[in-house]
Design an enzyme around this catalytic site. Structure first.
Site, PDB file in Angstrom:
ATOM      1  N   TYR A 115      -1.418  -0.337  10.482  1.00  0.00           N
ATOM      2  CA  TYR A 115      -1.723  -0.726   9.091  1.00  0.00           C
ATOM      3  C   TYR A 115      -0.543  -0.381   8.170  1.00  0.00           C
ATOM      4  O   TYR A 115      -0.028  -1.233   7.444  1.00  0.00           O
ATOM      5  CB  TYR A 115      -3.011  -0.053   8.591  1.00  0.00           C
ATOM      6  CG  TYR A 115      -3.273  -0.381   7.133  1.00  0.00           C
ATOM      7  CD1 TYR A 115      -3.571  -1.688   6.756  1.00  0.00           C
ATOM      8  CD2 TYR A 115      -3.170   0.596   6.147  1.00  0.00           C
ATOM      9  CE1 TYR A 115      -3.770  -2.010   5.420  1.00  0.00           C
ATOM     10  CE2 TYR A 115      -3.371   0.275   4.808  1.00  0.00           C
ATOM     11  CZ  TYR A 115      -3.672  -1.030   4.443  1.00  0.00           C
ATOM     12  OH  TYR A 115      -3.857  -1.349   3.122  1.00  0.00           O
ATOM     13  N   SER A 144       0.849  -1.197   0.000  1.00  0.00           N
ATOM     14  CA  SER A 144       0.000   0.000   0.000  1.00  0.00           C
ATOM     15  C   SER A 144       0.880   1.242   0.000  1.00  0.00           C
ATOM     16  O   SER A 144       2.019   1.196   0.489  1.00  0.00           O
ATOM     17  CB  SER A 144      -0.870   0.020   1.259  1.00  0.00           C
ATOM     18  OG  SER A 144      -1.501   1.279   1.414  1.00  0.00           O
TER      19      SER A 144
HETATM   20  P1  NDP Z   1     -11.651  -5.833   0.482  1.00  0.00           P
HETATM   21  O1  NDP Z   1     -12.088  -5.657   1.899  1.00  0.00           O
HETATM   22  O2  NDP Z   1     -12.637  -5.589  -0.596  1.00  0.00           O
HETATM   23  O3  NDP Z   1     -11.029  -7.301   0.303  1.00  0.00           O
HETATM   24  C1  NDP Z   1     -10.194  -7.857   1.277  1.00  0.00           C
HETATM   25  C2  NDP Z   1     -10.060  -9.342   1.038  1.00  0.00           C
HETATM   26  O4  NDP Z   1      -9.173  -9.885   2.026  1.00  0.00           O
HETATM   27  C3  NDP Z   1     -11.379 -10.089   1.159  1.00  0.00           C
HETATM   28  O5  NDP Z   1     -11.482 -10.995   0.095  1.00  0.00           O
HETATM   29  C4  NDP Z   1     -11.261 -10.829   2.478  1.00  0.00           C
HETATM   30  O6  NDP Z   1     -11.926 -12.081   2.396  1.00  0.00           O
HETATM   31  C5  NDP Z   1      -9.751 -11.068   2.554  1.00  0.00           C
HETATM   32  N1  NDP Z   1      -9.310 -11.323   3.926  1.00  0.00           N
HETATM   33  C6  NDP Z   1      -9.293 -10.462   4.969  1.00  0.00           C
HETATM   34  N2  NDP Z   1      -8.871 -11.096   6.073  1.00  0.00           N
HETATM   35  C7  NDP Z   1      -8.620 -12.384   5.721  1.00  0.00           C
HETATM   36  C8  NDP Z   1      -8.172 -13.543   6.412  1.00  0.00           C
HETATM   37  N3  NDP Z   1      -7.885 -13.507   7.724  1.00  0.00           N
HETATM   38  N4  NDP Z   1      -8.020 -14.689   5.727  1.00  0.00           N
HETATM   39  C9  NDP Z   1      -8.311 -14.740   4.412  1.00  0.00           C
HETATM   40  N5  NDP Z   1      -8.739 -13.695   3.691  1.00  0.00           N
HETATM   41  C10 NDP Z   1      -8.897 -12.541   4.346  1.00  0.00           C
HETATM   42  O7  NDP Z   1     -10.399  -4.871   0.308  1.00  0.00           O
HETATM   43  P2  NDP Z   1      -9.358  -4.660  -0.908  1.00  0.00           P
HETATM   44  O8  NDP Z   1      -9.668  -5.479  -2.074  1.00  0.00           O
HETATM   45  O9  NDP Z   1      -9.229  -3.193  -1.078  1.00  0.00           O
HETATM   46  O10 NDP Z   1      -8.034  -5.162  -0.186  1.00  0.00           O
HETATM   47  C11 NDP Z   1      -7.159  -6.114  -0.748  1.00  0.00           C
HETATM   48  C12 NDP Z   1      -5.747  -5.768  -0.323  1.00  0.00           C
HETATM   49  O11 NDP Z   1      -5.422  -4.495  -0.858  1.00  0.00           O
HETATM   50  C13 NDP Z   1      -5.531  -5.669   1.176  1.00  0.00           C
HETATM   51  O12 NDP Z   1      -4.283  -6.254   1.479  1.00  0.00           O
HETATM   52  C14 NDP Z   1      -5.490  -4.161   1.426  1.00  0.00           C
HETATM   53  O13 NDP Z   1      -4.724  -3.837   2.552  1.00  0.00           O
HETATM   54  C15 NDP Z   1      -4.839  -3.696   0.154  1.00  0.00           C
HETATM   55  N6  NDP Z   1      -5.007  -2.310  -0.228  1.00  0.00           N
HETATM   56  C16 NDP Z   1      -6.245  -1.753  -0.390  1.00  0.00           C
HETATM   57  C17 NDP Z   1      -6.356  -0.441  -0.808  1.00  0.00           C
HETATM   58  C18 NDP Z   1      -7.674   0.253  -0.958  1.00  0.00           C
HETATM   59  O14 NDP Z   1      -7.699   1.489  -0.918  1.00  0.00           O
HETATM   60  N7  NDP Z   1      -8.762  -0.459  -1.182  1.00  0.00           N
HETATM   61  C19 NDP Z   1      -5.172   0.347  -1.151  1.00  0.00           C
HETATM   62  C20 NDP Z   1      -3.924  -0.321  -0.906  1.00  0.00           C
HETATM   63  C21 NDP Z   1      -3.861  -1.599  -0.495  1.00  0.00           C
HETATM   64  P3  NDP Z   1     -12.815 -12.744   3.563  1.00  0.00           P
HETATM   65  O15 NDP Z   1     -13.337 -11.638   4.414  1.00  0.00           O
HETATM   66  O16 NDP Z   1     -13.867 -13.493   2.830  1.00  0.00           O
HETATM   67  O17 NDP Z   1     -11.844 -13.630   4.260  1.00  0.00           O
HETATM   68  C1  8X3 Z   2      -5.107   1.566   1.540  1.00  0.00           C
HETATM   69  C2  8X3 Z   2      -4.861   2.942   1.029  1.00  0.00           C
HETATM   70  O1  8X3 Z   2      -4.483   5.365   1.740  1.00  0.00           O
HETATM   71  O2  8X3 Z   2      -6.141   4.066   2.979  1.00  0.00           O
HETATM   72  O3  8X3 Z   2      -3.946   0.881   1.769  1.00  0.00           O
HETATM   73  O4  8X3 Z   2      -3.803   3.638   3.266  1.00  0.00           O
HETATM   74  S1  8X3 Z   2      -4.805   4.046   2.323  1.00  0.00           S
END
Ligand code: NDP
Ligand code: 8X3
Length: 254
Positions: free
Chosen positions: A152, A139
């Site tokens: 985070y 991120s």
């Molecule tokens: P979502 O919440 O839409 O998706 C997160 C996914 O992670 C879900 O499929 C969830 O599945 C899974 N997950 C969470 N905890 C667990 C666990 N303990 N075991 C298995 N699966 C898990 O968020 P995003 O798609 O945005 O996030 C995906 C990644 O991108 C993350 O690592 C996040 O930190 C990162 N990210 C997101 C950004 C944003 O602005 N959206 C920006 C930068 C990075 P389930 O709950 O079914 O287990």
């Molecule tokens: C998710 C993006 O800007 O909320 O990793 O940290 S931010």
């Protein structure tokens, strides 16, 4: 035989969009996440296109991860790309107001979970060799500090450094490692971070143009399908309408 991608966090956001993108290109899919009904729905959607294996999995559980990898059926074993995407942010408040449990959940998921899956699949990826990829979702928060980023952002800094360090150890194996670091992207991320506050999530994305899951899925697919001699070390992606800001300064009252 088609290429195989193993995606964690395939039930939502980037992971689900990536599953659809890889399917479009004919890759076989191993889809993991905790919500089985969502995995089943995605399998139902994509199974006419490509072979799909699903696994209900909490990445925090090292033994469960090991078992899922050991039990991969014929046709899904020789994984070529691992997308370490499962992750979450919690507690957007200042560090001093946060429950310790939320810090632990982020560390257990974003760090321990990611290394659990990586460790379990490394022998397979090394056996695949040339063209194999580990794509870790970091991120911008791993590089740029901001209020409420506390643990985070620190977990995502781990993801970056772990990715770089893996590259050193994997030199000579053909396995590539990339840290993809997205900025503001509209998924269920903020709903999770605010523990279900849809209005807060809507407020964050309203009036601007955030990235969408498909934008990141496209980059993930691009990285995984580059010629085998190319390694993108880190890819930081922001929407055009997001940038850095001035330093905050604590001042005496006037
Ligand atoms: P979502 O919440 O839409 O998706 C997160 C996914 O992670 C879900 O499929 C969830 O599945 C899974 N997950 C969470 N905890 C667990 C666990 N303990 N075991 C298995 N699966 C898990 O968020 P995003 O798609 O945005 O996030 C995906 C990644 O991108 C993350 O690592 C996040 O930190 C990162 N990210 C997101 C950004 C944003 O602005 N959206 C920006 C930068 C990075 P389930 O709950 O079914 O287990
Ligand atoms: C998710 C993006 O800007 O909320 O990793 O940290 S931010």
């Amino acid at each position: 035989m088609s290429d195989i991608v193993f995606i964690t966090g395939a039930t939502s956001g980037f992971g689900r969009a990536a599953a659809r993108r890889f399917a479009q290109a004919g890759w076989s899919l191993v889809l993991a996440g905790r919500r089985l009904e969502r995995l089943q729905a995605l399998q139902e959607e994509l199974k006419e296109q490509v072979p799909v294996h699903i696994a209900a999995l909490d990445v925090r559980d090292a033994e469960a991860v090991r078992q899922v990898v050991a039990a991969l059926p014929e046709g899904f074993r020789q994984v070529k790309a691992l997308l370490n995407n499962a992750g979450l942010a919690l507690a957007p408040e200042a560090a001093q107001k946060v429950a310790l449990e939320d810090w632990h959940t982020m560390i257990d998921t974003n760090i321990t979970g990611l290394v659990n899956v990586t460790h379990a699949l490394l022998p397979t990826l090394i056996a695949t060799g040339q063209g194999a990829s580990i794509i870790n979702i970091g991120s911008v928060a791993g590089h740029w500090p901001y209020p409420g980023g506390h643990v985070y952002g620190a977990t995502k800094a781990f993801v970056q450094q772990f990715s770089y360090n893996l590259r050193c150890d994997l030199l000579g194996t053909g396995v590539r490692v990339t840290d993809i670091a997205p900025g503001l992207a509209e998924t269920e991320f903020t709903l999770v971070r605010t523990k279900g506050d849809q209005a807060a999530s809507d407020r964050l994305y309203r009036g601007t143009t955030p990235l969408v899951a498909e934008d990141i899925a496209e980059q993930i697919f691009h990285v995984a399908s580059l010629p085998a001699h190319i390694n993108i070390n880190r890819l930081e992606i922001m929407p055009v309408r997001q940038a850095w800001s001035a330093f905050a300064v604590d001042r005496d009252p006037q």
